[in-house]
Each structure stands twice: as structure tokens, then as C-alpha cells.
Design an enzyme around this catalytic site. Sequence first.
Site: not given
Lengths: 223, 302
Positions: B82, B54-55, B132, B104
Site C-alpha cells: 500500500k 530457501r532463505t 548475503h 531481504r
Amino acid sequence: MHARKQTKDDNGTAVSASSPEAPEGTRAVLDGNEINRALTRIAHEVLERTKGGQDVTLLGIPSRGAPLARRLARRIERVEELDVPTGSLDITMYRDDLRMAPARALGRTEIPAGGLDDRVVVLVDDVLFSGRTVRAALDALGDLGRPRAVQLAVLVDRGHRELPIRADYVGKNLPTSLRESVTVQLEETDGHDAVLLGPARASSTGTLRAGSRSLPETTEGDA
Amino acid sequence: MRHLLSAGDLDRDEATLILDTAAELAQVGDRAVKKLPTLRGRTVVNLFYEDSTRTRTSFELAAKRLSADVINFSAKGSSVSKGESLKDTALTLQAMGADGVVIRHSASGAAHRLAGWVDGSVLNAGDGTHEHPTQALLDAFTMRSRLGRLEGLRVAVVGDILHSRVARSNVLLLTTLGAHVTLVAPPTLLPVSVGTWPCEVSYDLDEVLPKTDVVMMLRVQAERMRDSFFPSVREYSRNYGLDGERLERMPSDAIVMHPGPMVRGMEISAEVADSPRCTVTEQVANGVSLRMAVLYLLLGGS
């Protein structure tokens, strides 16, 4: 000019015709009555040029173009009993000088219900200067629909064009120097009608050239 | 405003400017050409260390509608898997000339650290259990467009407050905008510091609902739970889930919100989730307009 004459504005309320004292250093070049007369003439010219104005949609450019468009619509209505779709078109997101100043608040964009396809769109603004606002408005129109024709009505044309753009309807041609500022004040936004000519307002950023529409010489960007 | 790291950084004028800008930009979705030229030539990097559909898509669509170039960078399938550190990744992005970084991360404070390393604007799209901010802004936008105001609105946030960055951002933002927030959760799902938050706390959903204009249901974030926080899903659902019967007890114009993803049958019943008073899909649509507004205000000017 100092005699205050009572007149009626578009809403039928009595208003003072002459503007209050012009601020220090500025000179009123149009008073309320002269603005009204110019708008009435433009209304007739629009009807004449568009052969009755059947397909006309008026779009005012915020902030002061929007009330001017509504006034023009009322005048056309009075002359021809014709309901002209009227809206506003904010051009902020299309400006070419966005990166030269902090992000600006957006104005309202209201496109009349019928849309713009195959209409004769008359853009309405207060001052025509560099032509960059109109260039931005033409870009915005291209994303909103495909008008049959686009015309431009302005209350004041102060010259100093930087793009190949001209107005179809002009309230007053006002020869100015780049060192002067033109301020349009309207009942709807400022409490009274007047066009003032004065010295350039101090610019906060020295880098602004005559080209950018964020120039303090116009009323744009005040909102 | 250069970065958007916390909803608490916004004062009332800034938050209102974002909401007003989003209201204007919402029209773009209805136009023939759903694009504005505003961020032409600017690069936005979506840096996602946690899974998100969604975001990430919302930010991607918002940036593309403003004509920015978008680079999606997810931890899986990149040099992060890695062993590259956040700082080295940030410096790589910096060298590539990113004007804005949407991040995020599972660690609280990641966005804040990143803001110190890069020149561009940093937008926090969720950092651990911290904040958020764009979710809180789109929630406020949805409330304002549904109910016409935010001042004096009574909002209940229900569920897993402990692990929710949405709850924290909403408490901070809604308080700034004049709404009253009540958190409702079992004591085990409230953070220790909740007493210092500018809101009220209740353990009893049925007592709060009748005097609530907006109820925001939160998902129980099982993936962040290492302990047992409540006896059983059934008991949680019975005490803190929103079903049709509970919805009936709310004021008739009250709305139900959910930041998604919903777990039907747990915090929200299917009946409520599908009711016209539930704004979940509206929140998603508003999310695009709101993120356009934030990207414009952060990257559009000088």
C-alpha cells in the site's frame, strides 16, 4: 605436602603428584593423589549403587566434567572389565542466565551410540554449587531421550544450593563461604591436577548474584 | 557483534566462532526433540521484500528450533504494497518489540539503513546486489565439513558475479578465513570495481578448473538484467557451464557448490547437479544449523 612423589596417571605416564605452587592467595584443598583416590572411590560406589553398572552411561558436563567422566569410565573398566558408554553433555543452551552475559561459545555434546533411553545416566561435573548447571543438564536430558534414572557425581560439593538438587556421589564435601572461589584444575585441561580454594575473583559485571552459574567462584564459564 | 550486515565485518575469530557453533548445533537436527529453549520469549521478524523460499524457510526453521516466536512479513499482502516506506515498517516492528529482524530487500544497503532505525539485531538476508553474509557462512561451513579445512583452499566462483551478492560475501569471508578465491565470468558479468576485491579474476573456466578445490556455480540473474550481457544462452553455457567433462578435469576430491536455485542446462548440467560431488542439498541442511548459530550469537546473550 611439598615432597614431590612420582605416580602414574590413567594413561600410565608418570606425573608429579603434588600440584605446583598454588597461586598467590589460594590454598590447595585436594592434590592429584587425593583426586585420584576420590575418583576411585566414586567408581566403586557407582558399581555398588547400580548393581554392577551394566546399564550405566556416564555424561560429563564440559569443560571439566567431560575429562572426569572419562577417568571414571577407565576406573570402572579396571574394576569390573566393563565398557561404560561415556560422553559429554553441553548445557549452555539450557542455562537460565544466558541473558546476563554475552553469548558464550558452546561446548561439545557427544551422546554415546546406544542413546540414553532406559539407561542409568550418571552426570559428572567438577563443582556442585547452586545446582543450576544440574537443573539445566536435566532439561537437556529430557530433550535427548528418556533415561531410566539420572544420578549425579561431583568432585567437589561446595554447598550453597539454590535448587532442590543433591549429588549421589561426592569426591569431597567442602564447606565454603560465598566470598570464596573453588577452582578445579585437571591434567587434561590445565596440565596438572588440583582443587584450589581462594578469594572470589573480581567480577566484571557487578549485577551478578550468587544465583547465576556464571559466577566467578566456580570453574564454569572459564572456557 | 550486534548485527550481521556484511561478511566483511567479521574477523577471523568471529567467523570461526560462528562455524564452530554451527557444527555443535548441527546435532540438534538428529535428536528426538529438535528444539532448544535458548531464545524462548524472543521475537524474530522475517522481513522479506523479495521472493525467497530457501532463505526465508531456513531462517524461520532456525529461529523456531531455538524456540523464538517468528513473524513472517512479506511485501506482498502487507502494508508495504500500500506504499509504506521501509522506515515506517521498521518503526512498526520496533513498536511490536522485535528482538531480531531478518531482512531481504532489492536495494543494496537496506539492511544497513534498517540497523540505524531499530533497537534489535538486524540480520542481512540479502540486499540487492550487495551482500548475503549467511549464505557465505554456510558455504564456508560446507567447505570446512567436506574438505576439513579452509586455510589455503582454492575456490573458484563462476558465473554472474555482477549481480551476485553471494559472490561478494564469499570473497570477503573466504579471504578472511584464509582461502584463495578466483572469480570466473565473461567480462560483461564482472563489476567495474572487481580490481579492488581481494581475489583473482579469470575469463577462462577451463584454465582455472584443474587447480581448484571448490567450484561455486552461480545462476545468471536474468530478473536483474536490463541489458544484454552475452550473445546467447547456448554460448554462455558452452563457455561457463559446468558439465561432466569439465568436472573430470578437476582434482578428484574437488566439490561443486551452488547457492540455488539451479538452472539445469544453463550454468550446471543435470549430470553434475545429481553427482555426489555436488553439495547443493547439504548446503541447505547446513544453512539451518548456521542460521541457528548466528541467531544464538546475536540474540542469545545480553
